[in-house]
Design a protein around this motif. Structure first.
Motif, short mmCIF file in Angstrom:
data_model
loop_
_atom_site.label_atom_id
_atom_site.label_comp_id
_atom_site.label_asym_id
_atom_site.label_seq_id
_atom_site.Cartn_x
_atom_site.Cartn_y
_atom_site.Cartn_z
N GLY A 171 0.81 -1.21 0.00
CA GLY A 171 0.00 0.00 0.00
C GLY A 171 0.84 1.26 0.00
N LEU A 172 1.87 1.29 0.81
CA LEU A 172 2.74 2.47 0.88
C LEU A 172 3.46 2.71 -0.44
CD1 LEU A 172 4.27 2.00 4.45
CD2 LEU A 172 2.55 3.68 3.76
N CYS A 173 3.90 1.63 -1.08
CA CYS A 173 4.59 1.78 -2.37
C CYS A 173 3.65 2.26 -3.46
CB CYS A 173 5.26 0.47 -2.77
SG CYS A 173 6.71 0.07 -1.77
N LEU A 174 2.41 1.81 -3.42
CA LEU A 174 1.42 2.30 -4.40
C LEU A 174 1.16 3.78 -4.20
CD1 LEU A 174 -1.16 -0.64 -4.47
CD2 LEU A 174 0.22 0.17 -6.39
N VAL A 221 -6.76 6.04 -15.86
CA VAL A 221 -5.72 5.20 -15.27
C VAL A 221 -6.33 4.05 -14.48
CG1 VAL A 221 -3.76 5.13 -13.68
CG2 VAL A 221 -4.02 7.06 -15.24
N PHE A 222 -7.45 4.30 -13.81
CA PHE A 222 -8.12 3.19 -13.12
C PHE A 222 -8.50 2.09 -14.10
CE2 PHE A 222 -12.16 1.09 -12.16
CZ PHE A 222 -11.81 0.43 -10.99
N MET A 239 -2.94 3.85 -7.91
CA MET A 239 -2.91 3.03 -6.71
C MET A 239 -4.15 2.15 -6.56
SD MET A 239 -3.63 5.89 -3.74
CE MET A 239 -2.59 7.14 -4.49
N ILE A 240 -5.21 2.41 -7.33
CA ILE A 240 -6.40 1.55 -7.26
C ILE A 240 -6.67 0.84 -8.57
CG2 ILE A 240 -7.54 2.86 -5.43
CD1 ILE A 240 -9.32 4.10 -7.67
N SER A 241 -5.81 1.05 -9.56
CA SER A 241 -5.98 0.34 -10.82
C SER A 241 -5.90 -1.16 -10.57
CB SER A 241 -4.89 0.75 -11.80
OG SER A 241 -4.83 -0.13 -12.89
N PRO A 242 -6.82 -1.93 -11.12
CA PRO A 242 -6.82 -3.38 -10.89
C PRO A 242 -5.47 -4.04 -11.17
CG PRO A 242 -8.85 -2.75 -11.98
CD PRO A 242 -7.98 -1.52 -11.93
N GLN A 243 -4.81 -3.64 -12.25
CA GLN A 243 -3.53 -4.30 -12.56
C GLN A 243 -2.44 -3.87 -11.58
OE1 GLN A 243 -3.30 -2.74 -16.64
NE2 GLN A 243 -1.27 -1.96 -16.17
N SER A 287 -8.42 -7.63 -2.48
CA SER A 287 -9.49 -6.81 -1.90
C SER A 287 -8.99 -6.03 -0.69
CB SER A 287 -10.68 -7.69 -1.51
OG SER A 287 -10.31 -8.64 -0.54
N GLU A 288 -8.13 -6.62 0.11
CA GLU A 288 -7.60 -5.93 1.30
C GLU A 288 -6.74 -4.74 0.90
OE1 GLU A 288 -5.75 -8.47 4.17
OE2 GLU A 288 -7.17 -10.11 3.81
N LEU A 289 -5.92 -4.93 -0.12
CA LEU A 289 -5.07 -3.84 -0.58
C LEU A 289 -5.91 -2.73 -1.21
CD1 LEU A 289 -2.28 -2.66 -0.92
CD2 LEU A 289 -2.01 -4.00 -3.02
N PHE A 290 -6.92 -3.11 -1.97
CA PHE A 290 -7.81 -2.13 -2.59
C PHE A 290 -8.50 -1.28 -1.53
CE2 PHE A 290 -11.93 -0.80 -4.29
CZ PHE A 290 -11.55 -0.19 -5.47
N ARG A 291 -8.97 -1.91 -0.48
CA ARG A 291 -9.63 -1.18 0.60
C ARG A 291 -8.65 -0.23 1.30
NH1 ARG A 291 -14.35 -3.50 2.88
NH2 ARG A 291 -13.59 -3.11 4.98
N PHE A 292 -7.39 -0.62 1.33
CA PHE A 292 -6.37 0.22 1.95
C PHE A 292 -6.10 1.48 1.14
CE2 PHE A 292 -1.94 1.53 2.51
CZ PHE A 292 -1.82 1.59 3.90
#
Length: 564
Positions: A158-161, A467-468, A511-515, A531-536
């Motif tokens: 998450g931080l890197c995204l 971008v998403f 940071m929320i793009s599926p890929q 899903s956990e990373l997306f929610r973050f």
């Protein structure tokens, strides 16, 4: 048979058509954020829904829709999936041979503080990789490094995204900015100047935001001097290079200046307290730190240099691969007279394949009545992943691993990444279907209807949406660049500002793009937990795109002197 894109396909009404086009996106948000599906299931089911809408609502022939998905899936595997495989493989080689223990120790010798480690690796080193390679490499490599240092995998990803927000617009040697010149006719240098008068504000803010997310306000104040050094060094360099040197070097130079400036600063300044995550037990952490310090006494400069050598070689290869002239040679498009380059060009030609996509190539007609070409782009030698593989081959000799174990490690990497690669192929296939059917343009045209007063605020949301959907600031600029220019002209907004807003807003959607989510999870061993990373990341994405919208609104209506 041909298919002409119709952006008001449902009831000849733009608003109604846009509501239908939103369904796959809303479904994907629901699948990850609420239902918490595994990434490959969410990605594949979103692709199926997009195919159904393309055929049923947009009247795209089923064969064309399926082949469009196949074109995206192939692109998802090469170059994107190939980057993830080779990046993780290189990292695993350093772990298996014990070199990463030395790398960890060398970083701790600069600082044991998790906040400062995140600034050095996620922000500065990740930005350098974004500038040199892009396409997922920076998040994959920097997140793996943080996990190796002891970061929680979800936090590391998450931080890197989030950190990757600052450099994306100038990623891959300025490709997103350069790509926008073609369809819009506005010089890339002018767009670069305007982006360089927006993103530095975000780049200055991101280090603070990263640390604040990690530790809260009180702990953030403790390292404010380091945050200011990191952010200011990056932002000032980004402004100068983008405005006076063009779009190619802002990321690389800004990242290097930020990295070395912070590292030197930390030689003379230390935080009063060392921050570790709550999950890390203080006793265990202290014991680990003592062990690391003890080991550090026995690690010579030569050992440390050897341990970092795989990543130094990686830096060299992906930088070389990112140079436009080298890219031409590696893909067989060099037209010069140099004998050596002509020989290498022949090799690049034999490893580059551009077969037409059956049923789709020149069969989709845009609104101007022009056919849209469709090919499978297979640049085996020119792909950034191949540069990383070469670094992994060189690493074999540096770390002294046998060919047998080298191959076994590669096989382990492939096995670990089978589901993430399926996820990436599915979501990129979804992006291609939305583009070829016209769904993306429908959504863009709807946002463009917001009017002369509000359009400057919503212009970055077009880039964010692009971008998403596509996972690429370059693709979003190509997708919506001309639409931004036309709409800005009709509403009285400066077109250069609108184009910059598309790129600057786009970086917040990465940071929320599926890929991107799939890439980050694959890099830190969280396959199936997308899903956990997306929610973050999703709340941070919304917050940052709103900031860019406010910035663009103010520049358009009040600070017009900032526009070149």
């Amino acid at each position: 048979m041909t298919f002409t894109q119709n952006f008001t396909a449902v009831g000849n009404n733009l608003g109604l058509t846009a509501m239908v086009a939103l369904i796959p996106i809303l479904y994907f948000f629901w699948a990850l954020a609420i239902k918490r599906m595994k990434g490959h299931i969410a990605g594949f089911s979103t692709l199926v829904i997009a195919l159904v809408i393309a055929v049923a609502a947009y009247k795209m022939p089923a064969g064309m829709a399926l082949m469009s998905a196949s074109q995206g899936a192939v692109y998802g595997i090469l170059p994107i999936g190939w980057i993830i495989i080779t990046s993780l493989f290189l990292y695993k080689l350093t772990v298996k041979t014990g070199q990463f223990d030395i790398i960890r120790t060398s970083v701790v010798s600069i600082t044991e503080d998790r906040r400062l480690q995140a600034l050095l690796i996620a922000f500065s080193f990740g930005a350098f990789l974004e500038g040199a390679a892009g396409f997922g490499a920076p998040v994959a490599i920097s997140a793996a490094l943080l996990v190796g240092l002891g970061f929680n995998p979800l936090y590391a990803a998450g931080l890197c995204l989030i950190a990757n927000t600052a450099p994306v617009a100038f990623g891959a040697i300025g490709t997103p900015i350069i790509a926008m010149e073609g369809p819009t006719g506005i010089p890339a240098a002018e767009i670069s100047k305007m982006v360089g008068r927006q993103l530095p504000f975000l780049s200055f803010f991101i280090p603070f935001y990263l640390v604040f997310i990690m530790s809260g306000w009180k702990r953030t104040k403790e390292v404010m001097p380091a945050i200011l050094v990191s952010g200011a060094a990056f932002a000032v360099t980004q402004y100068i290079t983008s405005n006076f040197m063009g779009p190619e070097l802002p990321d690389i130079l800004s990242a290097l200046v930020s990295l070395f400036t912070l590292a030197i600063f930390l030689k003379f300044w230390k935080p009063k307290t060392i921050f570790r995550f709550s999950a890390e037990q203080e006793i265990a952490a202290a014991s680990s730190a003592k062990k690391l310090q003890s080991k550090q006494e026995h690690y010579t400069s030569r050992q440390i240099f050897k341990a970092w050598s795989p990543f130094l070689v990686l830096t060299g290869t992906i930088t070389l691969w990112g140079i436009p002239a080298v890219k031409l040679v590696l893909t067989g498009h060099y037209e010069g007279t140099n004998t050596l380059l002509k020989a290498l060009n022949s090799l690049g030609y034999w490893f580059t394949f551009m077969p037409e996509v059956p049923l789709l190539n020149n069969k989709v007609m845009n609104t101007a009545g022009q056919p849209v070409p469709a090919v499978y782009k297979l640049e085996l030698l020119g792909a950034a992943g191949t540069a990383i593989l070469i670094a992994a081959i060189v690493t074999k000799f540096i770390v002294g691993i046998s060919w047998k174990n080298w191959i076994l490690t590669f096989g382990e990497t492939l096995n670990e990444l089978k589901y993430p690669v399926i996820t990436i192929a599915s979501v990129v296939g979804f992006a291609y279907v939305t583009n070829s059917s016209g769904m993306s343009t429908t959504l863009g045209m709807s946002l463009a209807k917001t009017g002369s007063l509000l359009f400057p605020f919503f212009a970055p949301f077009l880039g964010w949406l692009g971008v998403f959907i596509t996972g690429s600031d370059t693709s979003a600029n190509l997708l919506f660049g001309n639409l931004q220019k036309i709409t800005a002209t009709s509403t009285g907004m400066n077109p250069v500002l609108a184009l910059a807003a598309n790129s600057s807003g786009g970086v917040t959607g990465k940071m929320i793009s599926p890929q991107s989510i799939a890439v980050a999870c694959a890099a830190v061993g969280l396959a199936g937990k997308e899903s956990e990373l997306f929610r973050f990341t999703v709340k941070h994405s919304f917050f940052l795109v709103i900031l860019v919208g406010i910035m663009t609104f103010v520049q358009s209506h009040f600070l017009t002197w900032m526009i070149p």
